[in-house]
Design a protein around this motif. Structure first.
Motif, PDB file in Angstrom:
ATOM      1  N   GLN A 255      39.262  40.299  39.480  1.00 19.02           N
ATOM      2  CA  GLN A 255      40.664  39.902  39.439  1.00 19.02           C
ATOM      3  C   GLN A 255      41.336  40.515  38.221  1.00 19.02           C
ATOM      4  O   GLN A 255      40.727  40.608  37.163  1.00 19.02           O
ATOM      5  CB  GLN A 255      40.781  38.379  39.258  1.00 19.02           C
ATOM      6  CG  GLN A 255      40.459  37.567  40.480  1.00 19.02           C
ATOM      7  CD  GLN A 255      40.773  36.093  40.284  1.00 19.02           C
ATOM      8  OE1 GLN A 255      40.958  35.634  39.153  1.00 19.02           O
ATOM      9  NE2 GLN A 255      40.850  35.353  41.363  1.00 19.02           N
ATOM     10  N   GLY A 533      47.436  37.505  45.295  1.00 20.80           N
ATOM     11  CA  GLY A 533      47.133  36.756  44.080  1.00 20.80           C
ATOM     12  C   GLY A 533      47.932  35.488  44.022  1.00 20.80           C
ATOM     13  O   GLY A 533      48.823  35.255  44.854  1.00 20.80           O
ATOM     14  N   GLY A 583      43.932  39.862  43.037  1.00 22.48           N
ATOM     15  CA  GLY A 583      42.653  40.419  43.484  1.00 22.48           C
ATOM     16  C   GLY A 583      42.659  41.939  43.486  1.00 22.48           C
ATOM     17  O   GLY A 583      43.410  42.572  44.219  1.00 22.48           O
TER      18      GLY A 583
END
Ligand code: ASP
Length: 639
Positions: A255, A533, A583
């Protein structure tokens, strides 16, 4: 080979791609280089033996160059080349020559030239690989690709995806440094950081009987860095979640994790958006961004219009509420005695129970065959619906439907009108007492059909924000409010007074609590129908965080055990702060036109969490369990 001695090379040369084995890469030479004497090294991509002439395509990460070994010009090079097979590692020296007229290869960067080999040296031999490295379209079983990933990565498509990912991370880092962020690493051996998944744990040798948990995210640490005054933090962070794997899940993933101090939702979203635009332009300049500034939909609107909290905005197909036209239009035929208000039991029951009747129009599907419609009905059932009604819009704009005999022609016409049905459309109607189910079923059908019908332009990047999610959802089994996203998310200021229980005892939550209506300062960034995200502005006051944890079912003791560190830190002056995690695997996959994140990971795991190349997970080495005081006693089956 010479002895290493004190460097006499300029920094520029030290940074160049020149090495003792090569002075140019295999992707470098152009027509203007004709006449140069060069040395290069790489793998033999392809070999063609024409007797006195042997052609070698020499490949490295940078490209492919054609080498010719001519028995008359250079018998030694020709003899070596005749022993060579595909994937041998070789070093070649020779002279660059323009290819003869008509022999140039415009599809290759180096296609104007070839290297006439003066010498060919085999640096290493290679077995025949288990699959073609030089045939981009040859189908290869994925397990074979994973078992021999180092060969798979030699293939251009896989290599290009890893290069794209590297560029993505580079562009991300660059944008963050320019915006005043500090890159900080946080530990992998950590304490449980709940993000809603199971932890991976690591037993401690020095403290027998105790375990570390691998971070599901660096959430608490980044918040503590804000308490520490770091102001802006980011990290390309590895996270671990022990979940069942799907196409967009892996047990470990990466991430972009960031946190900012003295911000509100707007400020975080503005930065992330500007960064996302910049990064997309750097990595995929040819792909248009559908809309910038990105559309911002609150959660209710997203569910209402698209039936999804991660809507794919590359196409329309919005959901339409049919209740007003089914119930309200004055021109409609009055229901006959004994008939419900819409004339159709399924619709009546759903509406009477506080549910919804909604529709979505699929363009060009009016002529769908019986079995195609049945397939859609089955899909809807798989998603949880009791059934699915349909209306086909004929060339004259009128509707045809098996439900016409219940609802009458005027209501049918009203449905077509409300759903903006055009000739050729197939209108799909879902009714259920549970509004979220109607949204979910139609949302999924919309996504499925949008892709199947080719309505989503594959090149377009349609980013959007979905924000203002509910803070909690009731967990009936455990009798507590679960955070819909993140246990640390802040509550919208005007809803702060809702973070209370109906009982008055903060440690006794119930479904009747006002907390169920509280909205979070939570935002998700969505790209082409994928949640890229999510983040939030956090609670930064101890008292409020304790209230929120109590609603989430933590007793005082458990709260102390799990979150004692961060609660204490908040007593020492925590600034208002917020952040997000995006991500990297998903982002790379979408930018590389992939639907599976394994395609953008160098060494992913299989569906069952196995690494086929290194052979993990594997049994521990002898003695490892003993040292930790562990014994494997088998797995107790649940139930
Ligand atoms: N920690 C969250 C996650 O991993 C993201 C965030 O709220 O920053 O999903």
């Amino acid at each position: 080979m010479s002895e290493p001695h004190a460097s006499s090379t300029s920094p520029e040369a030290a940074f160049s791609l020149r090495t003792p084995y090569r002075d140019v890469t295999c992707g470098e030479l152009r027509g203007d280089d004709a006449g140069r004497t060069v040395r290069m090294a790489g793998w033999v991509h392809r070999r063609r033996d024409l007797g006195r002439l042997i052609f070698l395509d020499l490949r490295d990460r940078f490209g492919i160059t054609q080498v010719v070994a001519d028995a008359d010009e250079s018998p030694g090079a020709h003899a070596a080349a005749s022993r060579i097979r595909g994937e041998f590692v070789v070093e070649v020296s020779g002279q660059v020559a323009r290819r003869l007229a008509g022999m140039a290869n415009a599809s290759m960067d180096t296609g104007a030239i070839e290297v006439r080999a003066g010498s060919v040296e085999i640096l290493n031999e290679a077995q025949t690989p288990p699959f073609y490295i030089n045939e981009p379209d040859a189908p290869i079983e994925e397990s074979l690709r994973l078992r021999y990933r180092y060969l798979d990565i030699r293939r251009r498509a896989m290599l290009d995806r890893l290069l794209l990912r590297s560029e993505l991370v580079n562009a991300i880092r660059d944008a963050h440094h320019r915006a005043g962020f500090v890159e900080i690493e946080t530990p992998i051996l950590l304490k449980s950081t709940p993000e809603g998944a199971r932890d991976f744990i690591v037993p401690s040798r020095l403290q027998p009987g105790c375990v570390y948990a691998l971070p599901q995210s660096p959430q608490q640490l980044k918040q503590l860095l804000m308490v520490a005054g770091m102001d802006r933090y980011f990290q390309i962070a590895r996270c671990f979640r022990d979940e069942d794997l799907r196409g967009d899940r892996q047990p470990e993933f990466t991430q972009l994790d960031l946190e900012m101090s003295f911000v509100d939702e707007q400020r975080v979203m503005d930065f992330v958006e500007a960064m996302a635009v910049e990064v997309s332009r750097a990595v995929a300049p040819e792909r248009p961004i559908q809309q910038s500034p990105f559309p911002r939909l609150d959660h209710i609107e997203a569910m209402e219009r698209y039936g999804s909290d991660k809507p794919d905005l590359r196409f329309g197909m919005e959901l339409v509420d049919l209740a007003p036209v089914l119930l309200g239009a004055p021109a409609l035929r009055a229901p006959a005695p004994g008939e419900g208000p819409t004339g159709f039991r399924v619709f009546d029951d759903a509406l009477a129970a506080g549910g919804r009747v909604k529709a979505v129009s699929a363009p060009g599907m009016a002529d769908a065959s019986r079995s195609q419609v049945d397939e859609l009905v089955d899909l809807a059932k798989k998603y949880g619906a009791g059934g699915l009604a349909h209306v086909s819009v004929g060339p004259d704009g009128s509707g045809r439907s098996p439900i016409a005999r219940f609802i009458g022609d005027d209501r049918l016409a009203a449905i077509v009108h409300a759903a903006a049905g055009k000739p050729g459309d197939l209108i799909l109607v879902c009714a259920d007492a549970r509004p979220e189910l109607v949204a979910d079923v139609l949302g999924r059908l919309r996504q499925e059909l949008g892709l199947r019908l080719g309505l989503a332009d594959k090149d377009v990047l349609a980013y959007c924000w979905v924000y203002r999610f509910p803070m909690y959802q009731w967990d009936a089994e455990r009798g507590r409010w679960d955070a819909t996203h993140n246990p640390f998310s802040g509550v919208v200021p005007e809803d702060e007074s809702l973070l209370v229980t109906a009982s008055g005892d903060p440690y006794r939550p119930s479904p009747a609590d006002p907390a169920g209506r509280a909205r979070a300062m939570q935002y998700d960034i969505v790209l082409n129908g994928w949640e890229l995200g999510g983040g939030s502005v956090r609670i930064h006051r101890r008292e409020l965080l304790e209230r929120s944890f109590a609603l989430q079912g933590y007793s005082r003791e458990r709260m102390q055990e799990m979150f004692g560190g961060i609660l204490e830190a908040f007593d020492f002056g925590a600034p208002p702060h917020g952040g997000i995690a995006v991500g990297i695997d998903r982002w790379s996959a979408l930018l590389a036109y992939q639907t599976n994140i394994r395609e953008v990971m160098a060494f992913p795991k299989t569906q069952s969490g196995a690494d086929l190349m290194m052979g993990s997970p594997s049994e521990p080495e002898p003695g490892q369990y003993d040292e930790l005081g562990l014994r494997f006693v088998g797995v107790r089956q649940p139930g």
